[in-house]
Design a protein around this motif. Sequence first.
Motif, PDB file in Angstrom:
ATOM      1  N   VAL A  65       0.841  -1.196   0.000  1.00 23.99           N
ATOM      2  CA  VAL A  65       0.000   0.000   0.000  1.00 23.99           C
ATOM      3  C   VAL A  65       0.876   1.247   0.000  1.00 23.99           C
ATOM      4  N   GLY A  66       1.933   1.219   0.802  1.00 26.08           N
ATOM      5  CA  GLY A  66       2.837   2.362   0.850  1.00 26.08           C
ATOM      6  C   GLY A  66       3.466   2.666  -0.502  1.00 26.08           C
ATOM      7  N   ARG A  67       3.882   1.621  -1.224  1.00 21.79           N
ATOM      8  CA  ARG A  67       4.487   1.839  -2.549  1.00 21.79           C
ATOM      9  C   ARG A  67       3.488   2.453  -3.514  1.00 21.79           C
ATOM     10  N   GLN A  68       2.232   1.993  -3.461  1.00 21.85           N
ATOM     11  CA  GLN A  68       1.229   2.529  -4.376  1.00 21.85           C
ATOM     12  C   GLN A  68       0.891   3.974  -4.037  1.00 21.85           C
ATOM     13  N   LEU A  69       0.821   4.287  -2.754  1.00 23.27           N
ATOM     14  CA  LEU A  69       0.558   5.672  -2.354  1.00 23.27           C
ATOM     15  C   LEU A  69       1.679   6.599  -2.812  1.00 23.27           C
ATOM     16  N   ARG A  70       2.890   6.093  -2.744  1.00 23.08           N
ATOM     17  CA  ARG A  70       4.023   6.912  -3.192  1.00 23.08           C
ATOM     18  C   ARG A  70       4.003   7.110  -4.711  1.00 23.08           C
ATOM     19  N   SER A  71       3.811   6.024  -5.462  1.00 21.28           N
ATOM     20  CA  SER A  71       3.918   6.104  -6.915  1.00 21.28           C
ATOM     21  C   SER A  71       2.718   6.790  -7.556  1.00 21.28           C
ATOM     22  N   GLN A  72       1.517   6.556  -7.032  1.00 15.43           N
ATOM     23  CA  GLN A  72       0.323   7.096  -7.679  1.00 15.43           C
ATOM     24  C   GLN A  72      -0.099   8.451  -7.133  1.00 15.43           C
ATOM     25  N   PHE A  73       0.151   8.670  -5.827  1.00 16.87           N
ATOM     26  CA  PHE A  73      -0.369   9.887  -5.195  1.00 16.87           C
ATOM     27  C   PHE A  73       0.722  10.780  -4.609  1.00 16.87           C
ATOM     28  N   GLY A  74       1.955  10.330  -4.656  1.00 15.41           N
ATOM     29  CA  GLY A  74       3.050  11.155  -4.160  1.00 15.41           C
ATOM     30  C   GLY A  74       3.084  11.303  -2.654  1.00 15.41           C
ATOM     31  N   VAL A  75       2.490  10.377  -1.936  1.00 12.20           N
ATOM     32  CA  VAL A  75       2.467  10.416  -0.474  1.00 12.20           C
ATOM     33  C   VAL A  75       3.520   9.450   0.062  1.00 12.20           C
ATOM     34  N   LEU A  76       4.456   9.944   0.848  1.00 12.84           N
ATOM     35  CA  LEU A  76       5.502   9.098   1.411  1.00 12.84           C
ATOM     36  C   LEU A  76       4.911   8.156   2.463  1.00 12.84           C
ATOM     37  N   PRO A  77       5.272   6.885   2.436  1.00 18.09           N
ATOM     38  CA  PRO A  77       4.705   5.924   3.400  1.00 18.09           C
ATOM     39  C   PRO A  77       4.904   6.331   4.852  1.00 18.09           C
ATOM     40  N   GLU A  78       6.027   6.971   5.165  1.00 11.87           N
ATOM     41  CA  GLU A  78       6.279   7.366   6.556  1.00 11.87           C
ATOM     42  C   GLU A  78       5.375   8.497   7.024  1.00 11.87           C
ATOM     43  N   ARG A  79       4.588   9.051   6.119  1.00  5.53           N
ATOM     44  CA  ARG A  79       3.635  10.103   6.486  1.00  5.53           C
ATOM     45  C   ARG A  79       2.190   9.594   6.483  1.00  5.53           C
ATOM     46  N   VAL A  80       2.060   8.267   6.483  1.00  4.59           N
ATOM     47  CA  VAL A  80       0.737   7.640   6.436  1.00  4.59           C
ATOM     48  C   VAL A  80       0.489   6.891   7.743  1.00  4.59           C
ATOM     49  N   TRP A  81      -0.718   7.054   8.288  1.00  3.65           N
ATOM     50  CA  TRP A  81      -1.136   6.344   9.491  1.00  3.65           C
ATOM     51  C   TRP A  81      -2.326   5.455   9.150  1.00  3.65           C
ATOM     52  N   ASP A  82      -2.300   4.275   9.724  1.00  3.41           N
ATOM     53  CA  ASP A  82      -3.286   3.235   9.428  1.00  3.41           C
ATOM     54  C   ASP A  82      -4.304   3.146  10.563  1.00  3.41           C
ATOM     55  N   VAL A  83      -5.583   3.315  10.255  1.00 10.95           N
ATOM     56  CA  VAL A  83      -6.637   3.022  11.241  1.00 10.95           C
ATOM     57  C   VAL A  83      -6.733   1.498  11.286  1.00 10.95           C
ATOM     58  N   SER A  84      -6.008   0.920  12.233  1.00 20.19           N
ATOM     59  CA  SER A  84      -5.781  -0.522  12.239  1.00 20.19           C
ATOM     60  C   SER A  84      -6.841  -1.306  13.002  1.00 20.19           C
ATOM     61  N   ARG A  85      -7.541  -0.671  13.916  1.00 23.17           N
ATOM     62  CA  ARG A  85      -8.607  -1.337  14.656  1.00 23.17           C
ATOM     63  C   ARG A  85      -9.745  -0.349  14.910  1.00 23.17           C
TER      64      ARG A  85
END
Length: 216
Positions: A65-85
């Motif tokens: 998911v992080g790779r796709q966010l970076r390549s398609q939307f320009g969002v760095l994975p380290e700036r993404v937070w996951d609503v995990s529960r």
Amino acid sequence: MPTDSYALQDLRFVSYDAQNAANIFSHLHYLRSARAGSKNYALVDPLHGRPVSLCSVSPLEWSVVGRQLRSQFGVLPERVWDVSRVYSFDLAPANAISFLLAKVRTAVRQSEPTAELLVTAVDPNLGFTGSSYRAANWQQWMAIRARPYLYLDRRYVSPRKLREGYGTANLAEVRAQSGAIVEQSRATLLNSAIYCCRIKGETEVVPAGDQRLLRR
């Protein structure tokens, strides 16, 4: 556990105790586990401070998911937070989860200045539709291929929990180590939807034709 019903406007939004959240997620959430290192938030009743709806937010760990966010939307994975529960008790008022998600977005924006995006996975095989996320102005940006459910002694277990407990998610190796009944589902499963929400500003709609289907 809450015992009384309250109107949505009477609930208080709080940063919630990690151990209490872990107890609830480990016993009541369908994954039967909490995500270590998470921030936990809840809507609690005004009288006893008991959680009515709660969620945990974790640094993104899904590399695909992080790779796709970076390549398609320009969002760095380290700036993404996951609503995990996310968990909501039966007596929670209508719209409690979408209300909680809106509050969480504000809380993350304030506590994590570099955060750009919230993300979560919605599994339709369990009856989840993503309606609470859409009500909170999240958008589906992509999907991810379903993988079989795993069972340890006929109880659901996630690959993460198998790796934590046995150092591997390989079923043959887990079976050899534990002597337990280890199985996986055989039914054809629907793909999970990946919903996203910008921490700042409006979350753009991604047309269905531009939504990628990711492989795990």
